[in-house]
Enzyme design. Structure first.
Site, mmCIF file in Angstrom:
data_model
loop_
_atom_site.group_PDB
_atom_site.id
_atom_site.type_symbol
_atom_site.label_atom_id
_atom_site.label_comp_id
_atom_site.label_asym_id
_atom_site.label_seq_id
_atom_site.Cartn_x
_atom_site.Cartn_y
_atom_site.Cartn_z
ATOM 1 N N GLN A 125 0.841 -1.209 0.000
ATOM 2 C CA GLN A 125 0.000 0.000 0.000
ATOM 3 C C GLN A 125 0.866 1.245 0.000
ATOM 4 O O GLN A 125 0.598 2.207 -0.724
ATOM 5 C CB GLN A 125 -0.931 -0.011 1.217
ATOM 6 C CG GLN A 125 -1.985 -1.095 1.131
ATOM 7 C CD GLN A 125 -2.846 -1.169 2.375
ATOM 8 O OE1 GLN A 125 -2.617 -0.460 3.354
ATOM 9 N NE2 GLN A 125 -3.833 -2.046 2.353
ATOM 10 N N ASP B 24 -2.266 -11.501 4.456
ATOM 11 C CA ASP B 24 -3.703 -11.495 4.759
ATOM 12 C C ASP B 24 -4.230 -12.886 5.105
ATOM 13 O O ASP B 24 -5.394 -13.032 5.482
ATOM 14 C CB ASP B 24 -4.491 -10.942 3.569
ATOM 15 C CG ASP B 24 -4.216 -9.457 3.364
ATOM 16 O OD1 ASP B 24 -3.852 -8.777 4.347
ATOM 17 O OD2 ASP B 24 -4.360 -8.983 2.219
#
Ligand code: S3P
Length: 446
Positions: A176, A326
């Site tokens: 990100q 994740d």
């Protein structure tokens, strides 16, 4: 997901053997980026396979608010008429990114190099997540940020008319942060360079290449240096989003822990920066095979066949963390059913995801009778073939915690309940129905 929607408890009872072939929704990371890139290209880009989850829909709304024309075609494709690099306009009102750290951080980067003021907010999970990791590099372009001391949302961004190119080494492994800088670089004259010491998912770079952004990538050992030349003219391109390997992880683990299961999941994106879970499960003894391997829009894709397996605990290599960041919640579910100890370290980043995922998994697994040791940077789980279950799990506005415990409940002695299933809409609309079609028994309780 509006937080005032009524609370929605879900229960997962013992599943029948899971059997069948399914497709899970589109990749969340690629979907955000596909909408953003389409919005920055001149002309109409057609996106097939876009994830229609709340997180991605918030990105679509944000890009529309800044001038892109985005619509859904009758066949389910999404059409994006872009405005060109430099062509975004100031949005009316606040950009509400909901639950999405990716949407917020990527678009914070994008708007930093436009001479306009943009205000971002999100739900109670997103507004407690750290944003300094992006505001620090973005200030180097010349942007200013106004918000609470800790730089959490809500944040106002005053973008800069004459941004200066930046040379930045990302201090935490984060796609990100890397992507926020790369997107800021697009409207910055000259060459911006981003260095990462640990490889993270490279979907932004792959899409930049797909759109012809001038870019050089050098890789030495595990260090990657990316140099982008700003202010390119981008022309619309069609994009095919593969199914999300992070969403596929739930039916994969469900099949591994539910006796008699044999499930095939089609068209999964298998970008090497995303496949750590699959390697780890294989190391634990999982019967997983990749079929029909191919390349689509620059991303490797395959079908995955998975069969019930007796799993054994392992020491998960820390070097794999970024490629399965994740997936640790659902790996913890597999570990609960694996004989012996599974050690997961070097994953302190999990504490600043949609929830503190280490704390959430430790609390939930213990409530289900699993022996778990909590570390600052991870957890050690001692598992075995029989897990009690029977608890009501706090999902903490975290879709992956919600789906992990519904998966656990498919194979526990007593059903597992979650306190709120609404948040699953952010990444995996239709999760319960899809799993029930395979043989799961997930339902509402009022
Ligand atoms: C994402 C990067 C990862 C991941 C998130 C999606 C992305 O976050 O956890 O779900 O699309 O770039 P970090 O960059 O914080 O590691």
């Amino acid at each position: 997901m509006p937080e005032n929607m009524s609370i929605h408890h879900l229960i997962s009872r013992t599943a029948r053997p899971l059997r069948g072939t399914i497709t899970v929704p589109g990749d969340k990371s690629i979907s955000h980026r596909a909408l953003i890139m389409g919005a920055l290209a001149v002309g109409q880009s057609r996106i097939s396979g876009l994830l229609e989850g709340e997180d991605v829909l918030n990105t679509a709304r944000a890009m529309s608010a800044m001038g892109a024309d985005i619509s859904r075609a009758e066949n389910g494709d999404w059409l994006v008429h872009g405005v060109g690099v430099g062509g975004l306009c100031a949005p009316q009102g606040v950009l509400d990114m909901g639950n999405s750290g990716t949407g917020a951080r990527l678009i914070l980067g994008l708007v930093s190099t436009y001479p306009m003021r943009t205000v971002f907010t999100g739900d109670s999970s997103l507004t407690s997540r750290p944003m300094k990791r992006v505001t620090i590099p973005l200030e180097k372009f010349g942007a200013e940020f106004h918000g609470a001391d800790g730089m959490t949302l809500p944040l106002a961004v005053s973008g800069i008319l004459d941004p200066v190119p930046v040379d930045y080494e990302v201090p935490v492994p984060s796609a990100q942060v890397k992507s926020a800088i790369l997107l800021a670089a697009l409207n910055t004259p000259g060459e911006t360079t981003v260095t990462e010491r640990t490889p993270t998912r490279d979907h932004t770079e792959r899409l930049f290449r797909h759109f012809g952004v001038p870019m050089e990538i050098t890789i030495q050992d595990s260090t990657t240096i990316i140099t982008v030349t700003g202010q390119p003219e981008l022309v619309a391109r069609d994009m095919a989003v593969p199914a999300d390997p992070s969403s596929a992880a739930f039916p994969v683990v469900a099949a591994l822990i539910t006796p008699g299961s044999d499930v095939t999941i089609e068209n999964i994106g298998l970008n090497p920066a995303r496949t750590g879970l699959y390697h780890t499960l294989k190391d634990m003894g999982a019967d997983i095979s990749f079929l029909n391997e191919r390349l689509e829009c620059g991303e490797p894709v395959a079908d995955i066949r998975v069969r019930y397996s007796a799993l054994t605990g392992i020491n998960v290599p820390e070097a794999r963390a970024a490629s399965m960041i994740d997936e640790y919640p659902v790996l913890a579910v597999a570990a609960a059913f694996a004989t012996g100890k599974t050690v997961m370290r070097g994953i302190g980043e999990l504490r600043v995801k949609e929830s503190d995922r280490i704390a959430a998994m430790v609390a939930g697994l213990r409530a289900c009778g699993v022996a778990v040791l909590e570390h600052d940077d991870g957890m050690t789980i001692t598992g075995g073939p029989q897990v009690t279950g029977g608890a009501m799990i706090k999902t903490r506005l975290d879709h992956r915690i919600a789906m992990s415990f519904l998966t656990l409940g498919m194979a526990t002695v007593t059903p597992v309940t979650i306190d709120d299933g609404r948040v699953i809409e952010t990444s995996f609309p239709g999760f319960g129905a899809l799993m029930n079609g395979l043989g799961a028994d997930i339902g509402d309780i009022s």
